[in-house]
Design an enzyme around this catalytic site. Structure first.
Site, PDB file in Angstrom:
ATOM      1  N   ASP A 203       0.758  -1.421   0.062  1.00  0.00           N
ATOM      2  CA  ASP A 203      -0.078   0.139  -0.043  1.00  0.00           C
ATOM      3  C   ASP A 203       0.867   1.294   0.052  1.00  0.00           C
ATOM      4  O   ASP A 203       1.861   1.355   0.860  1.00  0.00           O
ATOM      5  CB  ASP A 203      -0.942  -0.113   1.013  1.00  0.00           C
ATOM      6  N   GLU A 264       1.529  -0.194  -4.944  1.00  0.00           N
ATOM      7  CA  GLU A 264       0.737   0.862  -5.159  1.00  0.00           C
ATOM      8  C   GLU A 264       1.414   2.199  -5.243  1.00  0.00           C
ATOM      9  O   GLU A 264       1.837   2.385  -4.271  1.00  0.00           O
ATOM     10  CB  GLU A 264      -0.590   0.966  -4.125  1.00  0.00           C
TER      11      GLU A 264
END
Length: 530
Positions: A203, A264
């Site tokens: 993330d 990401e």
């Protein structure tokens, strides 16, 4: 290409599950790990190769799992560690890989590390987060803003300092410049790798490091609704210290057989996202230009060609139409209640060079749910309503059948279920030969069986008709031609050379190849081989 080894993450397809919304087995209205185990045969039957689980660590849910309180645990609402071990075992029995979401940029403010950290310099954990004293006259240590709204600094009375949070105040950012933090995080990778996890989605990974001097971000010219967008994010993301860390992470992960890391990227353009990919970096990184494309063959063609060219022959791209942060594509590109447009999108998504990511419910055409203000649970929607209604609309419970609560739960679902579930659900679409679900299954089967579609190079044809996107996929054993009609009107296309139809769409109005000319209905498509 002749001796190229097949890799599950490269030649395969990854299916994202938002565990909270997939299948609830204990009636509390929240999906759980036993529910995912219950549906493994369904997932395997789709023809995908791996499951990516959004966060399942213990969390107070200020940002629904993206505020982690224990990196080495399983949240009780999802089950126990024994349930996770069983999930890995049962998935591997079916040759399905497990990819975990690791949220390492920040923790929950309820994490034991932060609870210790806020005691001040007397705590050995104080420097595990980014703390600063108020700046004279100005108060906040610098001008940085939170992407969730307001200043990115929160004052803590217990130590008389501000701590930094790129996201919600309940999500304090870790100080990756501290070697103890770095060591602890590498141990998180080891813990889950030893559990048999096959890969990780990182993330906002390029956000780990911030400018060492915490300098003010420059002002961004123009009119922007959000304070966050009024700054050029020069100092609060994408710092050069990330590169040595990626090498360290990759070296660790490569000690385990055929493991995978996808990052990401955050606040950077596609060209910069590409710089994080390589043999001593991550295997792949997300770019979301594809999800923001306008509905047209030129727009999608431009996004695809640019992303593909950035990777060259040295790297393998990936593509995502939907995820837990984006408006569902079936609503992003609306056209009535039928699924011709979604079938064509599926054909494009599953025939590009790269790894396709699917989001639960995408295969049945789940629509975005428009929620009332009182129903909003996402912190983004609560802060920015009505400019931004948040991400709850794409996170609604999976629609399994036409029974109570769409077969998701016997209790009250944590989010309201879309009212179209009596007709749009897995059970109904499995029985309809021309359904979107069966179209996905056929496309996934074709992708797996045809080397040109799962491993070949890609070449986009010149855009002679603005309604058609045409490209070839070529492997050492096979060549495929893909033709996609983005128009509301029928179109024709004359391919050069000899081709035979491999797949002509899963619809009553099929594409036909007659006398060397393709005849396509509105939103029709064809996959041909030579």
């Amino acid at each position: 290409m002749a001796n190229e080894k097949k890799l599950w993450w490269k030649n395969g397809v990854i299916y994202q599950i938002y565990p909270r919304s997939f299948r609830d087995t204990n009636g509390d209205g929240i999906g759980d790990l036993p529910g995912i185990i219950e549906k493994l045969d369904y997932i395997n039957g789709l023809g995908v190769d791996a499951i990516w689980l959004s966060p399942i660590n213990p969390s107070p849910d200020a940002d629904f799992g993206y505020d982690v309180a224990d990196y080495n645990g399983i949240d009780a609402k999802y089950g126990k560690m024994t349930d996770f071990d069983n999930l890995v075992k049962e998935a591997h029995k079916r040759d399905l890989k497990i990819v975990l979401d690791l949220v390492l940029n920040h923790t929950s403010n309820q994490h034991p590390w932060f609870l210790e950290s806020k005691k001040g310099p007397i705590s050995p954990y104080h420097d595990w987060y980014i703390w600063r004293y108020p700046r004279p006259k100005y108060g906040f240590p610098n001008n940085w803003k939170s992407v969730f709204g307001g200043p990115a600094w929160e004052y803590e009375n217990t130590c008389g300092k501000f701590y930094y949070h790129m996201f919600a105040p309940q999500q304090p950012d870790l100080n990756w410049r501290n070697p103890d933090v770095r060591k602890a995080m590498l141990n998180v990778f080891r813990f889950w790798l030893d559990k048999g996890v096959d890969g990780f989605r990182l993330d906002v990974f390029n956000e780990y490091f911030k400018d060492a001097q915490l300098r003010d971000n420059p002002h961004r010219p123009g009119l922007h609704l959000r304070e966050f967008d009024r700054q050029i994010h020069k100092y609060d993301a994408a710092q050069p210290e990330m590169m040595p860390l990626l090498k360290e992470i990759r070296t660790l992960v490569d000690k385990y057989k055929e493991r995978y890391i996808v990052g990401e990227t955050f606040l950077v353009p596609p060209a910069q996202a590409r710089t994080y990919i390589g043999p001593d970096k991550v295997h792949a990184a997300f770019d979301f230009g594809y999800t923001h494309s306008a509905w047209s063959a030129p727009a999608f063609g431009k996004a695809i060609q640019f992303w593909d060219a950035l990777h060259g022959d040295e790297a393998w791209p990936n593509y995502v139409l939907n995820n837990h942060d984006t408006r569902r594509s079936a609503s992003r590109y609306p056209f009535g209640n039928e699924d011709s447009r979604n079938k064509m999108l599926a054909a494009m998504h599953l025939t590009l060079r790269g790894t396709p990511f699917l989001y639960y419910g995408e295969e049945i055409g789940m629509r975005e749910l428009e929620l009332k203000k009182a129903e909003i649970q996402d912190p983004v929607g609560k802060y920015y309503w009505p400019i931004n209604k948040g991400r709850d609309g794409c996170r609604t419970p999976m629609q399994w059948n036409s029974k109570l609560n769409a077969g998701f739960t016997s209790g009250k679902p944590w989010l309201r279920i879309n009212s179209d579930y009596p007709n749009r659900n897995v059970a109904a679409e499995e029985e309809q030969p021309d359904s979107l679900l069966n179209c996905y299954k056929q496309l996934l089967r074709l992708r797996r069986e045809n080397p040109a579609l799962n491993s070949g190079t890609m070449s986009l044809k010149p855009l002679l008709n603005k309604n058609l996107l045409v490209y070839t996929r070529t492997s050492d054993k096979q060549k495929a031609l893909i033709v996609l009609n983005f128009s509301i009107l029928p179109q024709t296309y004359k391919p050069q050379g000899e081709w035979k139809m491999l797949y002509s769409g899963n619809d009553s109005k099929r594409t036909q190849l007659l006398d060397g000319i393709l005849h396509m209905p509105p939103f029709g498509f064809a996959i041909l081989t030579s």
